[in-house]
Scaffold this motif. Sequence first.
Motif, PDB file in Angstrom:
ATOM      1  N   ASN A   1       0.808  -1.350  -0.202  1.00 17.16           N
ATOM      2  CA  ASN A   1       0.034   0.254   0.189  1.00 17.16           C
ATOM      3  C   ASN A   1       0.777   0.911  -0.195  1.00 17.16           C
ATOM      4  OD1 ASN A   1      -2.711  -1.127   0.289  1.00 17.16           O
ATOM      5  ND2 ASN A   1      -1.932  -1.646   2.212  1.00 17.16           N
TER       6      ASN A   1
ATOM      7  N   ILE B   1      -4.565   1.651  -1.654  1.00 15.34           N
ATOM      8  CA  ILE B   1      -4.250   0.618  -1.961  1.00 15.34           C
ATOM      9  C   ILE B   1      -4.212  -0.250  -3.302  1.00 15.34           C
ATOM     10  CG2 ILE B   1      -6.501  -1.076  -1.200  1.00 15.34           C
ATOM     11  CD1 ILE B   1      -8.447   0.444  -0.649  1.00 15.34           C
ATOM     12  N   SER B   2      -3.274  -1.180  -2.699  1.00 16.60           N
ATOM     13  CA  SER B   2      -2.662  -2.390  -3.795  1.00 16.60           C
ATOM     14  C   SER B   2      -1.787  -1.107  -4.712  1.00 16.60           C
ATOM     15  CB  SER B   2      -3.727  -3.535  -4.351  1.00 16.60           C
ATOM     16  OG  SER B   2      -3.917  -4.106  -3.668  1.00 16.60           O
ATOM     17  N   SER B   3      -1.223  -0.382  -4.327  1.00 12.90           N
ATOM     18  CA  SER B   3      -0.409   1.003  -5.395  1.00 12.90           C
ATOM     19  C   SER B   3       0.674  -0.064  -6.056  1.00 12.90           C
ATOM     20  CB  SER B   3       0.488   1.507  -4.371  1.00 12.90           C
ATOM     21  OG  SER B   3       1.422   1.028  -3.563  1.00 12.90           O
TER      22      SER B   3
END
Length: 244
Positions: free
Chosen positions: A39, A136-138
């Motif tokens: 993240n 989120i979920s970079s």
Amino acid sequence: MNDMIVEYKRDIHKSILTNKVEKIIDTFIPKHDGANWQNGFGYQLTGISNSDIKKITIESGGIVSQFMEGKDREPGQDYPTIILFDNQKTAINKTFTVTIDVTQEKFTETAFIPFFNNDYWEKTYSKFNMNPFIIISSGTGRDKEAHIVKFPPTSKMNFSYFGTDSDVSKPDEGLYYVNSENMPTGLQISGVRVGTKRSADFLVPIEKTSILEAYPKFGAWASSFGASNGYWWKDPDNSKVITQ
């Protein structure tokens, strides 16, 4: 509620001659990483014009976000947006210092006080001038953000995520990051550090433990949108939080 925990403070510097804001120094220290995935983290001065910010300088010990594209703020945003890191696992306990040079002789100190609750202030300024968020979920993209309840997303957020699963956000009404149980996706607690001392620090919930179990008074606080049990964090269930 333990995917990412970040401590921060804001120092506001004013001109001696005009008493108007000249500079803001924000300091962030990521203190806990409970997520299994990557993240990122950033914040936006929502409601403050890009033209009102002369320069932004970030001291990060060499950690640089790809989303900043080498600029002093993230390109393509309606308001000044700073992404501090793309992977919280490389940033834990590191210090990020952001110096924001403000257009002189325009803003009073009140304009930059985070989360200040005053009717005049909210009508005159933006209560979102400190709008932190997780990317989120970079590692897979930039289009999914988690903000504090009711705080707006940035222009990079993919609005198609709203209204899916348990989310009941209503973007057309300006209502964001609310779920069907009135549980927030992010929190801000003033004047508290992450630690292990009950009633003085915020104790991190044990992984896979609901914050409703870790903090028995949290549910009443969240469902009332903060109207009751304002100090819910002072009474954790010690068996459900990290105490050492």
